[in-house]
Design a protein around this motif. Sequence first.
Motif, PDB file in Angstrom:
ATOM      1  N   LEU A   1     -10.411   4.035  12.482  1.00  0.00           N
ATOM      2  CA  LEU A   1      -9.491   3.596  11.436  1.00  0.00           C
ATOM      3  C   LEU A   1      -9.660   2.102  11.229  1.00  0.00           C
ATOM      4  O   LEU A   1      -9.556   1.317  12.174  1.00  0.00           O
ATOM      5  CB  LEU A   1      -8.043   3.921  11.820  1.00  0.00           C
TER       6      LEU A   1
ATOM      7  N   CYS B   1      -5.057   6.592   1.436  1.00  0.00           N
ATOM      8  CA  CYS B   1      -5.209   5.139   1.350  1.00  0.00           C
ATOM      9  C   CYS B   1      -5.616   4.498   2.673  1.00  0.00           C
ATOM     10  O   CYS B   1      -5.482   3.282   2.840  1.00  0.00           O
ATOM     11  CB  CYS B   1      -3.918   4.483   0.828  1.00  0.00           C
ATOM     12  N   LYS B   2      -6.106   5.277   3.611  1.00  0.00           N
ATOM     13  CA  LYS B   2      -6.591   4.764   4.890  1.00  0.00           C
ATOM     14  C   LYS B   2      -8.122   4.819   4.908  1.00  0.00           C
ATOM     15  O   LYS B   2      -8.717   5.787   4.440  1.00  0.00           O
ATOM     16  CB  LYS B   2      -6.031   5.575   6.055  1.00  0.00           C
TER      17      LYS B   2
ATOM     18  N   ASN C   1      -7.149  -4.251   0.416  1.00  0.00           N
ATOM     19  CA  ASN C   1      -7.783  -3.069   0.996  1.00  0.00           C
ATOM     20  C   ASN C   1      -9.066  -2.691   0.270  1.00  0.00           C
ATOM     21  O   ASN C   1      -9.983  -2.112   0.874  1.00  0.00           O
ATOM     22  CB  ASN C   1      -6.807  -1.890   0.996  1.00  0.00           C
TER      23      ASN C   1
ATOM     24  N   SER D   1      -8.016  -0.954   9.413  1.00  0.00           N
ATOM     25  CA  SER D   1      -6.810  -1.394   8.702  1.00  0.00           C
ATOM     26  C   SER D   1      -6.749  -2.903   8.525  1.00  0.00           C
ATOM     27  O   SER D   1      -5.854  -3.401   7.831  1.00  0.00           O
ATOM     28  CB  SER D   1      -5.562  -0.915   9.448  1.00  0.00           C
TER      29      SER D   1
ATOM     30  N   TYR E   1     -12.405  -2.273   2.231  1.00  0.00           N
ATOM     31  CA  TYR E   1     -13.205  -1.049   2.094  1.00  0.00           C
ATOM     32  C   TYR E   1     -14.666  -1.385   1.776  1.00  0.00           C
ATOM     33  O   TYR E   1     -15.597  -0.768   2.323  1.00  0.00           O
ATOM     34  CB  TYR E   1     -12.604  -0.185   0.990  1.00  0.00           C
TER      35      TYR E   1
ATOM     36  N   GLN F   1       0.824  -1.203   0.000  1.00  0.00           N
ATOM     37  CA  GLN F   1       0.000   0.000   0.000  1.00  0.00           C
ATOM     38  C   GLN F   1       0.863   1.260   0.000  1.00  0.00           C
ATOM     39  O   GLN F   1       0.526   2.265  -0.636  1.00  0.00           O
ATOM     40  CB  GLN F   1      -0.933  -0.001   1.216  1.00  0.00           C
TER      41      GLN F   1
END
Length: 315
Positions: free
Chosen positions: A304, A290-291, A266, A306, A270, A148
Amino acid sequence: MSLLRSPPRDMSESQPDLSRLSDDTYINFNQRKRKLPDCHCNIQENLIGFRNEIMDIMKSSLETHTRELKNSFDALRNDLSDFKQEMRVLTQRVSELSDEQTQIKKDICELKYSDTLQSRMIEGIDKQAAELRTSVMELSEQLQVKEQQGRINNIEITGVPVLKGENLMTTLNNIAAKIGFSLQPYDIDYIHRVRRYAHKSNPVGGNSDAHVSPSTPNIIVRFNQRSRKNEMIAVVRARRGLTTVDAGLNGPSTPIFVNDHLTPQNKLLYKQARLTAKDKGYKYIWLSDCKILLRKNDTSKVLLISSESDLLKIK
């Protein structure tokens, strides 16, 4: 005491009598006037020289910065290659241990060891396998972070149909002009489409060269500076409603989306976060550098996401 006064001045003397000037005086005066253009030329030459020095300094600084970015990217790519190699080795080792575990269990059963000894041996093997699985998972997460980070300067444009002989840079410039973003030539490192399996779909708008389908390759744009990438994404989000017409493409108007370039893992995370947040009544979900970030309402704290375990935070 009397004051001495000078005799009154004749007003006619305020105008110089040009007739009294000699020819030599007139020639010298004209010579002094002709020297001015030489000084002016020197100033212009100095200004041009100064401007050239400034341009050389700026060009040198830009080349140095570009080299540093390329070196950083190459180093990151080498790190990713090392991590992938370690992953392959560990995965192979886990597979071998799993086979050994199966064989040992079989041997234990055949030899009819005592229950205590059999239990201890199995526990030891299971512990080793669990530790290796944990190591593989940790390395996988580290690899995911590295991958990432390698995309941190990228944006991904989806919804742009594939055209024969297309110019992706022209398409990007059209999008930037439409949203009012001042895109400079030195902002972009490279632009290309993501390689996918070949897939033909029905033509759009009667153009046999254009194909739009879920498998249409997306456009990846790598910026030289992350700050410039973030600026463009911010302008896109403020503009909203981009279409293929905005990109200067013929045919029906279909939506175009511009986002951070996420890894496949990711992207899936998402999607899962959006579905979970919707079920839980969350008001906001967005990407930042990109978070994956969520917020239930205007006053709640930001979450957050992750990893899949972080989905449990969404309550």
